[in-house]
Design a protein around this motif. Structure first.
Motif, PDB file in Angstrom:
ATOM      1  N   ASP A 191       5.763  -4.913  -3.560  1.00 21.16           N
ATOM      2  CA  ASP A 191       4.737  -4.491  -4.500  1.00 21.16           C
ATOM      3  C   ASP A 191       3.468  -5.225  -4.100  1.00 21.16           C
ATOM      4  N   TRP A 192       2.518  -4.498  -3.558  1.00 20.00           N
ATOM      5  CA  TRP A 192       1.326  -5.093  -2.934  1.00 20.00           C
ATOM      6  C   TRP A 192       0.071  -4.543  -3.581  1.00 20.00           C
ATOM      7  N   ARG A 193      -0.793  -5.433  -4.024  1.00 18.33           N
ATOM      8  CA  ARG A 193      -2.069  -5.013  -4.606  1.00 18.33           C
ATOM      9  C   ARG A 193      -3.196  -5.806  -3.968  1.00 18.33           C
ATOM     10  N   ASP A 194      -4.161  -5.093  -3.471  1.00 14.45           N
ATOM     11  CA  ASP A 194      -5.367  -5.702  -2.945  1.00 14.45           C
ATOM     12  C   ASP A 194      -6.381  -5.745  -4.091  1.00 14.45           C
ATOM     13  N   VAL A 195      -6.622  -6.927  -4.630  1.00 14.31           N
ATOM     14  CA  VAL A 195      -7.462  -7.045  -5.830  1.00 14.31           C
ATOM     15  C   VAL A 195      -8.928  -7.048  -5.409  1.00 14.31           C
ATOM     16  N   THR A 209       3.090 -11.618  24.582  1.00 16.93           N
ATOM     17  CA  THR A 209       2.096 -10.547  24.733  1.00 16.93           C
ATOM     18  C   THR A 209       1.925  -9.729  23.459  1.00 16.93           C
ATOM     19  N   VAL A 210       2.451 -10.222  22.333  1.00 17.65           N
ATOM     20  CA  VAL A 210       2.425  -9.407  21.122  1.00 17.65           C
ATOM     21  C   VAL A 210       1.432  -9.950  20.093  1.00 17.65           C
ATOM     22  N   LEU A 211       0.760  -9.025  19.429  1.00 15.41           N
ATOM     23  CA  LEU A 211      -0.021  -9.303  18.230  1.00 15.41           C
ATOM     24  C   LEU A 211       0.677  -8.556  17.104  1.00 15.41           C
ATOM     25  N   VAL A 212       1.090  -9.256  16.070  1.00 19.82           N
ATOM     26  CA  VAL A 212       1.846  -8.636  14.983  1.00 19.82           C
ATOM     27  C   VAL A 212       0.923  -8.405  13.791  1.00 19.82           C
ATOM     28  N   THR A 213       0.983  -7.218  13.233  1.00 15.05           N
ATOM     29  CA  THR A 213       0.286  -6.919  11.990  1.00 15.05           C
ATOM     30  C   THR A 213       1.323  -6.547  10.940  1.00 15.05           C
ATOM     31  N   LEU A 214       1.001  -6.761   9.692  1.00  9.77           N
ATOM     32  CA  LEU A 214       1.930  -6.471   8.604  1.00  9.77           C
ATOM     33  C   LEU A 214       1.524  -5.166   7.928  1.00  9.77           C
ATOM     34  N   GLY A 215       2.497  -4.268   7.783  1.00  8.47           N
ATOM     35  CA  GLY A 215       2.233  -2.974   7.170  1.00  8.47           C
ATOM     36  C   GLY A 215       3.000  -2.821   5.875  1.00  8.47           C
ATOM     37  N   VAL A 216       2.317  -2.390   4.836  1.00  7.29           N
ATOM     38  CA  VAL A 216       2.960  -2.198   3.534  1.00  7.29           C
ATOM     39  C   VAL A 216       3.520  -0.784   3.457  1.00  7.29           C
ATOM     40  N   VAL A 217       4.793  -0.665   3.102  1.00 10.81           N
ATOM     41  CA  VAL A 217       5.404   0.650   2.927  1.00 10.81           C
ATOM     42  C   VAL A 217       4.710   1.330   1.744  1.00 10.81           C
ATOM     43  N   PRO A 218       4.027   2.462   1.965  1.00 13.06           N
ATOM     44  CA  PRO A 218       3.191   3.051   0.904  1.00 13.06           C
ATOM     45  C   PRO A 218       4.016   3.657  -0.225  1.00 13.06           C
ATOM     46  N   THR A 219       3.491   3.532  -1.418  1.00 16.71           N
ATOM     47  CA  THR A 219       4.114   4.135  -2.600  1.00 16.71           C
ATOM     48  C   THR A 219       3.318   5.319  -3.124  1.00 16.71           C
ATOM     49  N   SER A 220       2.143   5.550  -2.527  1.00 18.20           N
ATOM     50  CA  SER A 220       1.302   6.676  -2.935  1.00 18.20           C
ATOM     51  C   SER A 220       0.327   6.983  -1.809  1.00 18.20           C
ATOM     52  N   ALA A 221      -0.339   8.126  -1.931  1.00 21.16           N
ATOM     53  CA  ALA A 221      -1.352   8.512  -0.939  1.00 21.16           C
ATOM     54  C   ALA A 221      -2.679   7.859  -1.326  1.00 21.16           C
ATOM     55  N   HIS A 222      -2.777   6.583  -1.116  1.00 22.35           N
ATOM     56  CA  HIS A 222      -3.950   5.812  -1.527  1.00 22.35           C
ATOM     57  C   HIS A 222      -5.086   6.036  -0.534  1.00 22.35           C
ATOM     58  N   PRO A 245      -8.475   7.301   4.647  1.00 26.57           N
ATOM     59  CA  PRO A 245      -8.511   8.758   4.756  1.00 26.57           C
ATOM     60  C   PRO A 245      -8.938   9.445   3.458  1.00 26.57           C
ATOM     61  N   ALA A 246      -9.310  10.704   3.588  1.00 25.70           N
ATOM     62  CA  ALA A 246      -9.461  11.559   2.409  1.00 25.70           C
ATOM     63  C   ALA A 246      -8.074  11.819   1.831  1.00 25.70           C
ATOM     64  N   LEU A 247      -8.037  12.283   0.571  1.00 29.54           N
ATOM     65  CA  LEU A 247      -6.760  12.413  -0.129  1.00 29.54           C
ATOM     66  C   LEU A 247      -5.776  13.325   0.608  1.00 29.54           C
ATOM     67  N   GLU A 248      -6.237  14.470   1.090  1.00 31.54           N
ATOM     68  CA  GLU A 248      -5.332  15.410   1.764  1.00 31.54           C
ATOM     69  C   GLU A 248      -4.693  14.766   2.992  1.00 31.54           C
ATOM     70  N   LEU A 249      -5.494  14.041   3.759  1.00 35.27           N
ATOM     71  CA  LEU A 249      -4.959  13.387   4.949  1.00 35.27           C
ATOM     72  C   LEU A 249      -4.020  12.251   4.566  1.00 35.27           C
ATOM     73  N   VAL A 307       1.576   9.897   4.231  1.00 37.02           N
ATOM     74  CA  VAL A 307       2.719   9.413   3.464  1.00 37.02           C
ATOM     75  C   VAL A 307       3.918  10.345   3.619  1.00 37.02           C
ATOM     76  N   ALA A 308       3.662  11.658   3.601  1.00 40.38           N
ATOM     77  CA  ALA A 308       4.752  12.628   3.731  1.00 40.38           C
ATOM     78  C   ALA A 308       5.455  12.521   5.081  1.00 40.38           C
ATOM     79  N   SER A 309       4.708  12.141   6.122  1.00 44.30           N
ATOM     80  CA  SER A 309       5.296  12.045   7.458  1.00 44.30           C
ATOM     81  C   SER A 309       6.287  10.893   7.586  1.00 44.30           C
ATOM     82  N   GLY A 310       6.121   9.864   6.747  1.00 40.87           N
ATOM     83  CA  GLY A 310       6.965   8.685   6.851  1.00 40.87           C
ATOM     84  C   GLY A 310       6.651   7.816   8.037  1.00 40.87           C
ATOM     85  N   GLU A 311       5.553   8.118   8.759  1.00 44.01           N
ATOM     86  CA  GLU A 311       5.218   7.391   9.976  1.00 44.01           C
ATOM     87  C   GLU A 311       4.038   6.437   9.797  1.00 44.01           C
ATOM     88  N   TYR A 312       3.538   6.333   8.572  1.00 42.27           N
ATOM     89  CA  TYR A 312       2.344   5.515   8.344  1.00 42.27           C
ATOM     90  C   TYR A 312       2.607   4.457   7.282  1.00 42.27           C
TER      91      TYR A 312
END
Length: 358
Positions: A268-272, A137-150, A178-182, A187-192
């Motif tokens: 280290d992930w880059r979307d070119v 019953t699972v759909l798996v998505t891959l999440g990159v641990v963020p290094t900046s508020a991109h 998101p906009a930069l502030e969001l 990133v600060a929350s550690g939950e995204y």
């Protein structure tokens, strides 16, 4: 069995004139003489053998893909007669593989990303495969641990951890770019995590959600798998939308009968996608110029300069913050801050100079 499907459609308009009609960005030899598609294929070999790698691309690029990846059986190259967005780039191969192997588990990856180290990526993919195999019953998505508020990426809001699977969490919500502030709050929350746009699922599970959410598309892709000779007739009629909008977001919100889990990728992930991201992988000189090819700079700083015409030189004097690209067919000069508008420029080129230059 396990399979990898590489999405290699799209023309990469934001990298014009490097990418043009007939030469999409995923086939350009951008990294050490290798294409982004070639690198994605080589990453896939850590998980499955070449005969279980499929490529979904534009029909016009099928021959070029086959030449770039001679190890892949030609039958494994699925050529879309027209682009119908990411939902159909995942639903069609899922139906094809399910018809051949009802127990097929698929890693759906992209051909326009750079991911290092490859060993860490392979380990994360192994976790995602194991999750999909353990839970129908699972759909798996891959999440990159963020290094900046991109602000150029979508985000995944992660919830409770999944017992027994390192780095795996339920997905609470898919968040738009998101906009930069969001983004900073995320990133600060550690939950995204950044949404990498890569997935692992059982073919049967994805098709089951599609049957509930978009029954017409479900019926059409099953028909395509059963009667591939009708591709040119059926594929252009498919509803054009992204897999996130059509499946992943509604399922994460409680619609459908599955649930969405994310596996963290500390890589280290880059979307070119355009010249800003390309600049990150090019060699830079002491003045911050990202350079490729025969180029000369004097008192020039923070430019992106690419020359693929061996019979010419690009010479920059006293300028800053430009993107300058020279090919035998076309030359681009733009302010780096306007680089995201190149798609608009290509439309103008096609209209005024002719489609052969676009």
């Amino acid at each position: 069995m396990r399979y990898v499907v590489i999405m290699a459609g799209g023309s990469g308009t934001r990298l014009w004139p490097l990418s043009r009609q007939g030469m999409p960005k995923q086939l350009l030899p951008l990294v050490d003489g290798k294409s982004l598609l070639r690198l994605a294929f080589e990453r896939s070999l850590a998980s499955v053998p070449a005969e279980r790698v499929l490529i979904v691309t534009g029909a016009a690029y099928a021959d070029a893909v086959a030449a770039d990846l001679p190890e892949v059986p030609v039958a494994n190259i699925l050529g879309e007669p027209t682009g119908r967005d990411s939902l159909n780039a995942v639903a069609w191969p899922a139906a094809v593989l399910h018809a051949q192997d009802p127990d097929a588990v698929i890693a759906q990856v992209t051909a326009d990303q750079l991911i290092e180290p490859v060993e860490v990526f392979a380990s994360c993919l192994e976790t995602a495969f194991a999750l999909a195999e353990a839970d129908p019953t699972v759909l798996v998505t891959l999440g990159v641990v963020p290094t900046s508020a991109h602000t150029g990426y979508g985000y995944l809001h992660r919830g409770a951890a999944i017992d027994g699977f390192t780095g795996a969490h339920e997905v609470v919500q898919f968040a738009e770019k998101p906009a930069l502030e969001l983004a900073e709050q995320y990133v600060a929350s550690g939950e995204y995590w950044w949404n990498a746009g890569m997935f692992v699922w059982r073919a049967e599970t994805l098709l089951g959600q599609l049957r509930q959410l978009l029954p017409a598309t479900y019926a059409s892709v099953l028909e395509l798998a059963a009667q591939p000779t009708r591709l040119a007739e059926i594929f252009p009629t498919l509803f054009k939308t992204s897999v996130d909008y059509a499946v992943m977001e509604p399922v994460s919100a409680g619609r459908g009968s599955a649930h969405v889990v994310a596996v963290a990728m500390p890589v280290d992930w880059r979307d070119v996608g355009g010249y800003a991201s390309l600049a990150e992988i090019l060699a830079q000189d002491e003045s911050g110029n990202a350079v490729s090819g025969n180029c000369v700079q004097l008192s020039a700083t923070n430019n992106v300069v690419v020359n693929t015409d061996d019979d010419s030189v690009i010479a920059l004097l006293g300028v800053s913050g430009l993107v300058v690209v020279r090919t035998p067919m076309a030359t681009l000069v733009a302010r780096a801050e306007d680089a995201e508008r190149i798609k608009e420029l290509v439309a103008e080129v096609a209209s005024k100079a002719g489609p052969a230059f676009a």
